[in-house]
Design a protein around this motif. Structure first.
Motif, PDB file in Angstrom:
ATOM      1  N   PHE A 179       0.830  -1.206   0.000  1.00 60.87           N
ATOM      2  CA  PHE A 179       0.000   0.000   0.000  1.00 60.87           C
ATOM      3  C   PHE A 179       0.865   1.256   0.000  1.00 60.87           C
ATOM      4  CE2 PHE A 179      -1.864   3.360   2.686  1.00 60.87           C
ATOM      5  CZ  PHE A 179      -2.937   3.734   1.880  1.00 60.87           C
ATOM      6  N   CYS A 180       1.901   1.279   0.848  1.00 59.73           N
ATOM      7  CA  CYS A 180       2.805   2.440   0.918  1.00 59.73           C
ATOM      8  C   CYS A 180       3.533   2.657  -0.404  1.00 59.73           C
ATOM      9  CB  CYS A 180       3.810   2.272   2.058  1.00 59.73           C
ATOM     10  SG  CYS A 180       3.077   2.479   3.695  1.00 59.73           S
ATOM     11  N   ALA A 181       3.929   1.572  -1.061  1.00 60.67           N
ATOM     12  CA  ALA A 181       4.607   1.691  -2.360  1.00 60.67           C
ATOM     13  C   ALA A 181       3.693   2.357  -3.380  1.00 60.67           C
ATOM     14  CB  ALA A 181       5.044   0.308  -2.856  1.00 60.67           C
ATOM     15  N   VAL A 182       2.459   1.896  -3.446  1.00 59.59           N
ATOM     16  CA  VAL A 182       1.491   2.471  -4.386  1.00 59.59           C
ATOM     17  C   VAL A 182       1.174   3.915  -4.007  1.00 59.59           C
ATOM     18  CG1 VAL A 182      -0.898   2.286  -5.222  1.00 59.59           C
ATOM     19  CG2 VAL A 182       0.530   0.234  -5.026  1.00 59.59           C
ATOM     20  N   LEU A 183       0.991   4.170  -2.722  1.00 61.93           N
ATOM     21  CA  LEU A 183       0.674   5.521  -2.259  1.00 61.93           C
ATOM     22  C   LEU A 183       1.798   6.502  -2.590  1.00 61.93           C
ATOM     23  CD1 LEU A 183      -1.287   7.385  -0.778  1.00 61.93           C
ATOM     24  CD2 LEU A 183      -0.207   6.675   1.370  1.00 61.93           C
ATOM     25  N   ASN A 184       3.050   6.098  -2.370  1.00 59.20           N
ATOM     26  CA  ASN A 184       4.164   6.982  -2.720  1.00 59.20           C
ATOM     27  C   ASN A 184       4.162   7.292  -4.206  1.00 59.20           C
ATOM     28  OD1 ASN A 184       6.851   8.337  -2.080  1.00 59.20           O
ATOM     29  ND2 ASN A 184       7.336   6.991  -3.785  1.00 59.20           N
ATOM     30  N   TYR A 185       3.960   6.278  -5.020  1.00 56.73           N
ATOM     31  CA  TYR A 185       3.939   6.484  -6.476  1.00 56.73           C
ATOM     32  C   TYR A 185       2.845   7.483  -6.844  1.00 56.73           C
ATOM     33  CZ  TYR A 185       4.157   5.483 -11.429  1.00 56.73           C
ATOM     34  OH  TYR A 185       4.315   5.596 -12.794  1.00 56.73           O
ATOM     35  N   TYR A 186       1.673   7.318  -6.239  1.00 60.65           N
ATOM     36  CA  TYR A 186       0.554   8.216  -6.509  1.00 60.65           C
ATOM     37  C   TYR A 186       0.882   9.656  -6.104  1.00 60.65           C
ATOM     38  CZ  TYR A 186      -3.997  10.417  -6.317  1.00 60.65           C
ATOM     39  OH  TYR A 186      -5.037  11.290  -6.504  1.00 60.65           O
ATOM     40  N   VAL A 187       1.375   9.831  -4.891  1.00 59.46           N
ATOM     41  CA  VAL A 187       1.683  11.183  -4.403  1.00 59.46           C
ATOM     42  C   VAL A 187       2.802  11.808  -5.237  1.00 59.46           C
ATOM     43  CG1 VAL A 187       2.553  12.526  -2.431  1.00 59.46           C
ATOM     44  CG2 VAL A 187       0.831  10.752  -2.075  1.00 59.46           C
ATOM     45  N   ALA A 188       3.828  11.030  -5.550  1.00 57.91           N
ATOM     46  CA  ALA A 188       4.969  11.556  -6.323  1.00 57.91           C
ATOM     47  C   ALA A 188       4.556  12.018  -7.715  1.00 57.91           C
ATOM     48  CB  ALA A 188       6.061  10.498  -6.424  1.00 57.91           C
ATOM     49  N   HIS A 189       3.560  11.362  -8.289  1.00 56.49           N
ATOM     50  CA  HIS A 189       3.169  11.686  -9.663  1.00 56.49           C
ATOM     51  C   HIS A 189       1.943  12.587  -9.776  1.00 56.49           C
ATOM     52  CE1 HIS A 189       5.971   8.421 -10.425  1.00 56.49           C
ATOM     53  NE2 HIS A 189       6.102   8.958 -11.622  1.00 56.49           N
ATOM     54  N   ASN A 190       1.272  12.846  -8.673  1.00 57.32           N
ATOM     55  CA  ASN A 190       0.051  13.645  -8.751  1.00 57.32           C
ATOM     56  C   ASN A 190       0.081  14.918  -7.920  1.00 57.32           C
ATOM     57  OD1 ASN A 190      -1.888  12.043 -10.484  1.00 57.32           O
ATOM     58  ND2 ASN A 190      -1.173  10.481  -9.047  1.00 57.32           N
ATOM     59  N   TYR A 191       1.163  15.128  -7.189  1.00 60.88           N
ATOM     60  CA  TYR A 191       1.284  16.334  -6.371  1.00 60.88           C
ATOM     61  C   TYR A 191       2.625  16.997  -6.655  1.00 60.88           C
ATOM     62  CZ  TYR A 191      -2.820  14.717  -3.889  1.00 60.88           C
ATOM     63  OH  TYR A 191      -4.093  14.314  -3.587  1.00 60.88           O
ATOM     64  N   ASP A 192       2.733  18.243  -6.263  1.00 61.38           N
ATOM     65  CA  ASP A 192       3.983  18.959  -6.501  1.00 61.38           C
ATOM     66  C   ASP A 192       5.095  18.405  -5.596  1.00 61.38           C
ATOM     67  OD1 ASP A 192       3.547  20.059  -3.975  1.00 61.38           O
ATOM     68  OD2 ASP A 192       3.069  22.046  -4.717  1.00 61.38           O
ATOM     69  N   GLU A 193       6.307  18.793  -5.926  1.00 63.55           N
ATOM     70  CA  GLU A 193       7.481  18.287  -5.224  1.00 63.55           C
ATOM     71  C   GLU A 193       7.452  18.584  -3.721  1.00 63.55           C
ATOM     72  OE1 GLU A 193      11.526  18.534  -7.135  1.00 63.55           O
ATOM     73  OE2 GLU A 193      11.741  20.020  -5.509  1.00 63.55           O
ATOM     74  N   ALA A 194       7.068  19.791  -3.349  1.00 64.51           N
ATOM     75  CA  ALA A 194       7.051  20.170  -1.933  1.00 64.51           C
ATOM     76  C   ALA A 194       6.061  19.313  -1.145  1.00 64.51           C
ATOM     77  CB  ALA A 194       6.705  21.653  -1.782  1.00 64.51           C
ATOM     78  N   THR A 195       4.917  19.015  -1.721  1.00 62.98           N
ATOM     79  CA  THR A 195       3.929  18.158  -1.057  1.00 62.98           C
ATOM     80  C   THR A 195       4.489  16.751  -0.893  1.00 62.98           C
ATOM     81  OG1 THR A 195       2.120  19.472  -1.970  1.00 62.98           O
ATOM     82  CG2 THR A 195       1.581  17.239  -1.207  1.00 62.98           C
ATOM     83  N   TRP A 196       5.128  16.235  -1.945  1.00 64.47           N
ATOM     84  CA  TRP A 196       5.717  14.891  -1.865  1.00 64.47           C
ATOM     85  C   TRP A 196       6.787  14.840  -0.771  1.00 64.47           C
ATOM     86  CZ3 TRP A 196      10.781  13.327  -2.610  1.00 64.47           C
ATOM     87  CH2 TRP A 196      10.980  11.946  -2.487  1.00 64.47           C
ATOM     88  N   VAL A 197       7.636  15.865  -0.696  1.00 65.64           N
ATOM     89  CA  VAL A 197       8.699  15.887   0.323  1.00 65.64           C
ATOM     90  C   VAL A 197       8.092  15.844   1.721  1.00 65.64           C
ATOM     91  CG1 VAL A 197      10.505  17.325   1.360  1.00 65.64           C
ATOM     92  CG2 VAL A 197      10.446  16.994  -1.119  1.00 65.64           C
ATOM     93  N   LYS A 198       7.084  16.642   1.963  1.00 64.30           N
ATOM     94  CA  LYS A 198       6.429  16.639   3.276  1.00 64.30           C
ATOM     95  C   LYS A 198       5.809  15.277   3.573  1.00 64.30           C
ATOM     96  CE  LYS A 198       5.355  21.507   2.917  1.00 64.30           C
ATOM     97  NZ  LYS A 198       4.327  22.439   2.456  1.00 64.30           N
ATOM     98  N   PHE A 199       5.150  14.715   2.571  1.00 62.12           N
ATOM     99  CA  PHE A 199       4.512  13.416   2.767  1.00 62.12           C
ATOM    100  C   PHE A 199       5.545  12.329   2.999  1.00 62.12           C
ATOM    101  CE2 PHE A 199       2.424   9.494   1.457  1.00 62.12           C
ATOM    102  CZ  PHE A 199       1.321   9.544   2.280  1.00 62.12           C
ATOM    103  N   LYS A 200       6.634  12.357   2.256  1.00 61.91           N
ATOM    104  CA  LYS A 200       7.696  11.370   2.412  1.00 61.91           C
ATOM    105  C   LYS A 200       8.320  11.469   3.795  1.00 61.91           C
ATOM    106  CE  LYS A 200      12.361  10.240   1.438  1.00 61.91           C
ATOM    107  NZ  LYS A 200      12.602   9.789   2.802  1.00 61.91           N
ATOM    108  N   ALA A 201       8.571  12.686   4.241  1.00 61.65           N
ATOM    109  CA  ALA A 201       9.241  12.885   5.526  1.00 61.65           C
ATOM    110  C   ALA A 201       8.337  12.565   6.715  1.00 61.65           C
ATOM    111  CB  ALA A 201       9.760  14.319   5.628  1.00 61.65           C
ATOM    112  N   PHE A 202       7.073  12.931   6.643  1.00 65.96           N
ATOM    113  CA  PHE A 202       6.212  12.804   7.816  1.00 65.96           C
ATOM    114  C   PHE A 202       4.997  11.897   7.611  1.00 65.96           C
ATOM    115  CE2 PHE A 202       8.276  17.002   8.036  1.00 65.96           C
ATOM    116  CZ  PHE A 202       9.067  16.760   9.137  1.00 65.96           C
ATOM    117  N   GLY A 203       4.485  11.842   6.415  1.00 65.25           N
ATOM    118  CA  GLY A 203       3.282  11.044   6.157  1.00 65.25           C
ATOM    119  C   GLY A 203       3.492   9.561   6.384  1.00 65.25           C
TER     120      GLY A 203
END
Length: 180
Positions: free
Chosen positions: A129-153
Motif C-alpha cells: 500500500f505504501c509503495a502504491v501511495l508513494n507512487y501516486y503522491v509523487a506523480h500527482n502532487y507537486d514536489e514540496a507536497t511529496w517531500v512533506k509526505f515522504k518525511a512525515f506522512g
C-alpha cells in the motif's frame, strides 16, 4: 535512541529540502542513510539489513537523480523500498520454515506460527500500500507536497499501523515485558 537514529534520514532530508533544494536533500538523504548503517554497525554491533538495503537503493536512485538532474528517481525510492520489503515479506511465506518477521529475535512478544503468518502478511500488504501511495503522491502532487509526505506522512502511517496491532498483540506479551 534507536527510533531517533531511524528517523534521522527523513528529518535531515526535509531540513535540507527546506534550506536548499531537492538535489541537496538527495545528497543529505543518501549520506544520512549510510550514516545510519554505520551507526548500527559500530554503535549497536550489527548490520541492519533493512537500513543497508534502503541506503543502497537510495544511493542508486539518488545517484541517478543527481547525474541526470531529475528528481523523478529519488521520488521513486520509497516505492522501490516499500515494494522490496513487501515482496520479501510475501516471499517468506513460501521460503523457509518461518515467515520473515518471526525470524527476527523477539524478546517482548512470542507469537504462535499462525499469528506470525497473519502479522507478516499484514505488514506485506501495508508496505505494498505504501509503495502504491508513494507512487501516486509523487506523480500527482507537486514536489514540496511529496517531500512533506515522504518525511512525515509515512512515519505517521507506520505509527498508526503499529498502534493498530497493539490490541491484537497485547495478549502475547511476555510477563516480564508486561511489567516493565
Amino acid at each position: 535512541m534507536k527510533m531517533l537514529v531511524d528517523m534521522l534520514p527523513a528529518i535531515a532530508f526535509f531540513a535540507a529540502y527546506l534550506l536548499s533544494d531537492i538535489y541537496t536533500a538527495t545528497i543529505v538523504l543518501v549520506a544520512s542513510l549510510f550514516l545510519v548503517v554505520l551507526i548500527y554497525r559500530f554503535g549497536y554491533g550489527h548490520w541492519h539489513k533493512a537500513h543497508l538495503a534502503t541506503a543502497i537503493i537510495a544511493g542508486a536512485l539518488g545517484g541517478l537523480t543527481l547525474y541526470v538532474h531529475d528528481p523523478a528517481f529519488i521520488k521513486l525510492k520509497p516505492t522501490v523500498v516499500y515494494a522490496a520489503f513487501s515482496l520479501a515479506l510475501l516471499g517468506s511465506h513460501l521460503i523457509g520454515e518461518r515467515v520473515l518477521l518471526a525470524r527476527i529475535p523477539q524478546q517482548a512478544v512470542q507469537l504462535p506460527d499462525a499469528v506470525w503468518r497473519k502479522v507478516n502478511l499484514a505488514w506485506a500488504i501495508f508496505f505494498a500500500f505504501c509503495a502504491v501511495l508513494n507512487y501516486y503522491v509523487a506523480h500527482n502532487y507537486d514536489e514540496a507536497t511529496w517531500v512533506k509526505f515522504k518525511a512525515f506522512g509515512f512515519t505517521a502511517l507506520m505509527f498508526v499501523f503499529m498502534i493498530g496491532h497493539a490490541p491484537f498483540l497485547m495478549r502475547y506479551l511476555q510477563p516480564e515485558s508486561a511489567k516493565e
